[in-house]
Design a protein around this motif. Structure first.
Motif, PDB file in Angstrom:
ATOM      1  N   SER A  20     -14.145 -55.630 -35.671  1.00 10.78           N
ATOM      2  CA  SER A  20     -14.018 -54.972 -34.068  1.00 10.78           C
ATOM      3  C   SER A  20     -14.340 -55.681 -33.147  1.00 10.78           C
ATOM      4  CB  SER A  20     -14.485 -53.549 -34.070  1.00 10.78           C
ATOM      5  OG  SER A  20     -14.338 -52.737 -35.008  1.00 10.78           O
ATOM      6  N   SER A  58     -15.507 -39.002 -32.077  1.00 12.72           N
ATOM      7  CA  SER A  58     -14.342 -39.905 -31.745  1.00 12.72           C
ATOM      8  C   SER A  58     -14.495 -40.853 -30.638  1.00 12.72           C
ATOM      9  CB  SER A  58     -13.390 -38.788 -31.308  1.00 12.72           C
ATOM     10  OG  SER A  58     -13.846 -38.257 -29.830  1.00 12.72           O
ATOM     11  N   ARG A  59     -13.138 -41.475 -30.827  1.00 12.24           N
ATOM     12  CA  ARG A  59     -13.453 -42.719 -29.571  1.00 12.24           C
ATOM     13  C   ARG A  59     -13.301 -42.117 -28.370  1.00 12.24           C
ATOM     14  NH1 ARG A  59     -12.016 -48.225 -29.605  1.00 12.24           N
ATOM     15  NH2 ARG A  59     -11.321 -48.885 -27.486  1.00 12.24           N
ATOM     16  N   VAL A  86     -16.466 -50.070 -27.573  1.00 13.96           N
ATOM     17  CA  VAL A  86     -16.296 -49.034 -28.447  1.00 13.96           C
ATOM     18  C   VAL A  86     -15.338 -49.224 -29.515  1.00 13.96           C
ATOM     19  CG1 VAL A  86     -15.455 -46.464 -28.755  1.00 13.96           C
ATOM     20  CG2 VAL A  86     -16.789 -47.105 -26.769  1.00 13.96           C
ATOM     21  N   ASP A  88     -12.958 -48.250 -33.146  1.00 15.84           N
ATOM     22  CA  ASP A  88     -12.378 -47.335 -33.761  1.00 15.84           C
ATOM     23  C   ASP A  88     -13.099 -47.032 -35.360  1.00 15.84           C
ATOM     24  OD1 ASP A  88     -10.451 -46.533 -31.796  1.00 15.84           O
ATOM     25  OD2 ASP A  88      -9.202 -48.525 -32.329  1.00 15.84           O
ATOM     26  N   ALA A  89     -12.750 -45.906 -35.689  1.00 15.69           N
ATOM     27  CA  ALA A  89     -12.942 -45.583 -37.022  1.00 15.69           C
ATOM     28  C   ALA A  89     -12.163 -46.310 -38.145  1.00 15.69           C
ATOM     29  CB  ALA A  89     -12.936 -43.940 -37.423  1.00 15.69           C
ATOM     30  N   SER A  95     -15.866 -43.054 -38.587  1.00 12.13           N
ATOM     31  CA  SER A  95     -16.466 -42.725 -37.079  1.00 12.13           C
ATOM     32  C   SER A  95     -16.116 -43.796 -36.067  1.00 12.13           C
ATOM     33  CB  SER A  95     -17.597 -42.187 -36.970  1.00 12.13           C
ATOM     34  OG  SER A  95     -18.276 -41.974 -35.791  1.00 12.13           O
ATOM     35  N   ALA A  96     -15.971 -43.504 -34.807  1.00 12.58           N
ATOM     36  CA  ALA A  96     -16.024 -44.389 -33.888  1.00 12.58           C
ATOM     37  C   ALA A  96     -17.376 -44.950 -33.742  1.00 12.58           C
ATOM     38  CB  ALA A  96     -15.213 -43.968 -32.602  1.00 12.58           C
ATOM     39  N   TRP A  97     -17.538 -45.900 -33.378  1.00 11.06           N
ATOM     40  CA  TRP A  97     -19.002 -46.461 -32.858  1.00 11.06           C
ATOM     41  C   TRP A  97     -18.996 -47.246 -31.528  1.00 11.06           C
ATOM     42  CZ3 TRP A  97     -20.097 -51.666 -33.420  1.00 11.06           C
ATOM     43  CH2 TRP A  97     -19.030 -52.404 -34.246  1.00 11.06           C
ATOM     44  N   SER A  98     -20.287 -47.599 -31.297  1.00  9.06           N
ATOM     45  CA  SER A  98     -20.230 -48.388 -30.007  1.00  9.06           C
ATOM     46  C   SER A  98     -21.463 -49.551 -30.052  1.00  9.06           C
ATOM     47  CB  SER A  98     -20.471 -47.541 -28.887  1.00  9.06           C
ATOM     48  OG  SER A  98     -21.897 -46.728 -28.987  1.00  9.06           O
TER      49      SER A  98
END
Length: 301
Positions: A20, A58-59, A86, A88-89, A95-98
């Motif tokens: 990502s 979610s994003r 951020v 995406d899953a 799961s989305a993550w950051s």
């Protein structure tokens, strides 16, 4: 800590970051152990940290958190993390993550700063600085704490039942019955909305404990003006609470509603994390002991 929570080992974290955010591929990862209950925390190099949700996010939710975090960092009189991005899953992590900036320091502890007037003064500066920010016509968004106290009656009843082996359930029931009736003391103001010790960075300066950073700003937004006063009960003894109270200029009803929000938060920590996250459970017990021992609150019940 939660049923069916996600696990992120170092190999998966490396892969997700490289996929990502390819500009960060190959950076050293260091897992950070915290009492947090929402994310797995992994330091990425020297200046960033990845937050991998334990439960699906979610994003759009994380994008909203990032916007709130950026707004807090801009307005906060103390250092606060800023969002980096951020992600995406993926099939490998649903799961989305950051990512956000890394802020060095040590977190506060509920039983180490009870008499620190300097920390109480710094927190008063923080709370009052956030309150003066224009909420732009927005009000409480209905998530979590910060709205109507009676909305939490069912939750408190469950918490009292599940915590009866850890605290005086009858006294807790009486206190909530008194606190839940307190009227609002003003309109919503901008609030951090989760001023627990674990979200505050502190350091010793000239023999005094000072606030050096504010974490977890993703909930920054309008709420009951009393909500951020939970910090008084999570951190301080009776005389030191009065320092924060005076610094904020809290009138009686607002101060007591702050105690009500601290009660609501602490009751959820005591039993839920008793086995899975003992430091968080211990925070809840410490806060409840302060609340139940307070003469002003006891007179209400």
């Amino acid at each position: 800590m939660h049923d069916a929570e996600f696990a992120v080992d170092d190999a998966l974290a490396l892969a997700l970051i490289a996929e990502s955010f390819p500009e960060l591929a190959g950076r050293e990862l260091r897992r950070i152990r915290t009492p947090g209950t929402v994310n797995s925390i992994v330091r990425v190099g020297d200046d960033l940290v990845a937050r991998f949700p334990l439960l699906p996010a979610s994003r759009s939710d994380l994008a909203a958190e990032a916007a709130a975090m950026a707004a807090l960092a801009e307005a906060c009189p103390f250092p606060a993390p800023r969002p980096y991005g951020v992600a995406d899953a993926r099939d490998s992590y649903p799961s989305a993550w950051s990512l956000q900036s890394w802020l060095p320091g040590r977190t506060a502890h509920f039983d180490m700063h009870a008499a620190s007037t300097s920390l109480a003064q710094d927190l008063a500066v923080l709370i009052t600085s956030l309150r003066v920010i224009d909420p732009g016509g927005s009000g409480f968004d209905g998530r979590g704490r910060g709205g109507a106290l009676p909305d939490h009656d069912e939750w408190i009843a469950e918490c009292v039942d599940r915590s009866a082996h850890l605290l005086d359930a009858s006294a807790a029931t009486r206190m909530w019955a008194a606190l839940r009736q307190l009227p609002r003391s003003g309109s919503d103001v901008m609030s951090h909305r989760d001023l627990t010790p674990f979200n505050l960075l502190v350091d010793a300066q000239d023999g005094e404990t000072r606030l050096t950073g504010v974490l977890d700003g993703g909930g920054f937004g309008p709420a009951d003006s009393a909500l951020d006063l939970v910090a008084a009960w999570h951190l301080f003894d009776t005389p030191t609470r009065q320092v924060l109270r005076a610094g904020v200029g809290a009138e009686d009803v607002e101060w007591l509603r702050g105690a009500a929000w601290a009660f609501q938060q602490a009751m959820g920590l005591v039993w839920y994390y008793e086995e899975s996250n003992p430091p968080m459970s211990a925070l809840g017990l410490s806060t409840l002991r302060r609340l139940l021992a307070d003469d002003e609150l006891s007179s209400l019940a």
